[in-house]
Design an enzyme around this catalytic site. Sequence first.
Site, PDB file in Angstrom:
ATOM      1  N   GLY A   1     -11.377  38.528  -7.813  1.00  0.00           N
ATOM      2  CA  GLY A   1     -11.430  39.532  -6.755  1.00  0.00           C
ATOM      3  C   GLY A   1     -10.687  40.813  -7.084  1.00  0.00           C
ATOM      4  O   GLY A   1     -11.129  41.913  -6.728  1.00  0.00           O
TER       5      GLY A   1
ATOM      6  N   THR B   1     -19.290  37.134  -7.263  1.00  0.00           N
ATOM      7  CA  THR B   1     -18.299  36.079  -7.497  1.00  0.00           C
ATOM      8  C   THR B   1     -17.526  36.436  -8.759  1.00  0.00           C
ATOM      9  O   THR B   1     -18.090  37.028  -9.683  1.00  0.00           O
ATOM     10  CB  THR B   1     -18.985  34.710  -7.652  1.00  0.00           C
ATOM     11  OG1 THR B   1     -18.022  33.773  -8.147  1.00  0.00           O
ATOM     12  CG2 THR B   1     -20.173  34.735  -8.619  1.00  0.00           C
ATOM     13  N   GLY B   2     -16.245  36.106  -8.783  1.00  0.00           N
ATOM     14  CA  GLY B   2     -15.432  36.437  -9.955  1.00  0.00           C
ATOM     15  C   GLY B   2     -14.007  36.701  -9.493  1.00  0.00           C
ATOM     16  O   GLY B   2     -13.637  36.352  -8.370  1.00  0.00           O
TER      17      GLY B   2
ATOM     18  N   ASP C   1     -11.911  39.694  -3.082  1.00  0.00           N
ATOM     19  CA  ASP C   1     -13.010  40.623  -2.811  1.00  0.00           C
ATOM     20  C   ASP C   1     -14.006  40.108  -1.770  1.00  0.00           C
ATOM     21  O   ASP C   1     -14.722  40.895  -1.145  1.00  0.00           O
ATOM     22  CB  ASP C   1     -13.810  40.861  -4.103  1.00  0.00           C
ATOM     23  CG  ASP C   1     -14.357  39.539  -4.638  1.00  0.00           C
ATOM     24  OD1 ASP C   1     -13.556  38.610  -4.868  1.00  0.00           O
ATOM     25  OD2 ASP C   1     -15.585  39.406  -4.782  1.00  0.00           O
TER      26      ASP C   1
ATOM     27  N   ARG D   1      -2.679  36.133  -0.216  1.00  0.00           N
ATOM     28  CA  ARG D   1      -3.541  36.919  -1.133  1.00  0.00           C
ATOM     29  C   ARG D   1      -4.953  37.058  -0.536  1.00  0.00           C
ATOM     30  O   ARG D   1      -5.498  36.144   0.062  1.00  0.00           O
ATOM     31  CB  ARG D   1      -3.598  36.196  -2.472  1.00  0.00           C
ATOM     32  CG  ARG D   1      -4.442  36.869  -3.552  1.00  0.00           C
ATOM     33  CD  ARG D   1      -5.776  36.191  -3.714  1.00  0.00           C
ATOM     34  NE  ARG D   1      -6.576  36.773  -4.788  1.00  0.00           N
ATOM     35  CZ  ARG D   1      -7.875  36.521  -4.947  1.00  0.00           C
ATOM     36  NH1 ARG D   1      -8.504  35.731  -4.119  1.00  0.00           N
ATOM     37  NH2 ARG D   1      -8.548  37.087  -5.923  1.00  0.00           N
ATOM     38  N   VAL D   2      -5.543  38.241  -0.688  1.00  0.00           N
ATOM     39  CA  VAL D   2      -6.919  38.464  -0.252  1.00  0.00           C
ATOM     40  C   VAL D   2      -7.722  38.940  -1.457  1.00  0.00           C
ATOM     41  O   VAL D   2      -7.285  39.834  -2.183  1.00  0.00           O
ATOM     42  CB  VAL D   2      -6.990  39.552   0.852  1.00  0.00           C
ATOM     43  CG1 VAL D   2      -8.428  39.745   1.303  1.00  0.00           C
ATOM     44  CG2 VAL D   2      -6.101  39.174   2.025  1.00  0.00           C
TER      45      VAL D   2
ATOM     46  N   THR E   1     -16.534  30.934  -5.844  1.00  0.00           N
ATOM     47  CA  THR E   1     -17.008  31.532  -4.595  1.00  0.00           C
ATOM     48  C   THR E   1     -18.498  31.265  -4.407  1.00  0.00           C
ATOM     49  O   THR E   1     -19.249  31.259  -5.382  1.00  0.00           O
ATOM     50  CB  THR E   1     -16.784  33.055  -4.725  1.00  0.00           C
ATOM     51  OG1 THR E   1     -15.396  33.266  -4.820  1.00  0.00           O
ATOM     52  CG2 THR E   1     -17.378  33.841  -3.596  1.00  0.00           C
TER      53      THR E   1
HETATM   54  N1  GLY Z   1     -14.033  36.140  -5.729  1.00  0.00           N
HETATM   55  C1  GLY Z   1     -13.122  35.334  -5.039  1.00  0.00           C
HETATM   56  C2  GLY Z   1     -11.790  35.861  -4.996  1.00  0.00           C
HETATM   57  O1  GLY Z   1     -11.300  36.482  -5.943  1.00  0.00           O
HETATM   58  O2  GLY Z   1     -11.138  35.652  -4.013  1.00  0.00           O
END
Ligand code: GLY
Length: 290
Positions: free
Chosen positions: A218, A215-216, A196, A193-194, A166
């Site tokens: 979500g 970032t990581g 963070d 899928r969604v 990200t």
């Molecule tokens: N941080 C990006 C995601 O998990 O979508």
Amino acid sequence: MIIIVHGGAGKIPEEDLEDRKSVLTEAATQGLEKDDPLKAVEKAVRILENDPLFNAGYGGSLQLDGKARLDAAIMRSDLSAGGVINVEGIKNPITLANGVRRKTPHVLLQGEGALELARNLDLEMADETRSPKARKKWEDLMNDLSGLSYLEKLEKLAESKEGHDTVGAVALEGEVLAAGTSTGGVSTQMKGRVGDSPIIGSGLYCNEHGAVSTTGIGEAIIKVNLARELVYRIEGGLNVQEAAETAISRLDRSTGSRAGLIVLDSKGEVGTAYNTRDMQYVVKEDSGLA
Ligand code: GLY
């Protein structure tokens, strides 16, 4: 103006490190040329979205059905915010997110409704064909999953969540802060899928005290509201770097997951923290003189 940009906290192949650093530097430099932190953040994130080395925009990961559905959000210290979820065929999701912020009474738009706004704002659309690198990762995943039923595939996806590259930026000019985050999600993800990144308080947060982009994975970041959690710590008087490190330790302890973040406070203090192997970021500042 001061700006920080990051290119994610995933495993970065050695051979990409230098090229990615140049793009991040270019993104920060061009962001700094803007006269407003929100425009600086949007500009920097657009540059990263246009580069296949990053998991956002053109280089965004594909969902299980082979389509890229992208998420992004942007926020200013007056709490004005906009985000888009699972948008297909948009060249720069961060600009559409800013369109949601500027032009609608809402904070988040998803799917076809977001595309309708993009068409009305005459935003540039993207070719359906995503970057060869993103497609190759998806083809490898399809080989791993071949022959499995839908539910068996889900079990396998739960074992591996990769690809947290990200991108994001935060900036400060005068008393105004801004933050933005954009992503293709993780590299093994169900259709729809969604993560963070578009969620205010998780993938980003910005108020008069601080601006954060994370970032990581979500699923973990959402559970601890990582970005808001960090700004609460700044509001409580912790110095920015200590607040950044404490927020990451807390995520680690609570979820066992990995993440990274960048943060700026209202005095221009910089914080960065991650519990992954890598997180590339660039900080740039100008003298403030015209
Ligand atoms: N941080 C990006 C995601 O998990 O979508």
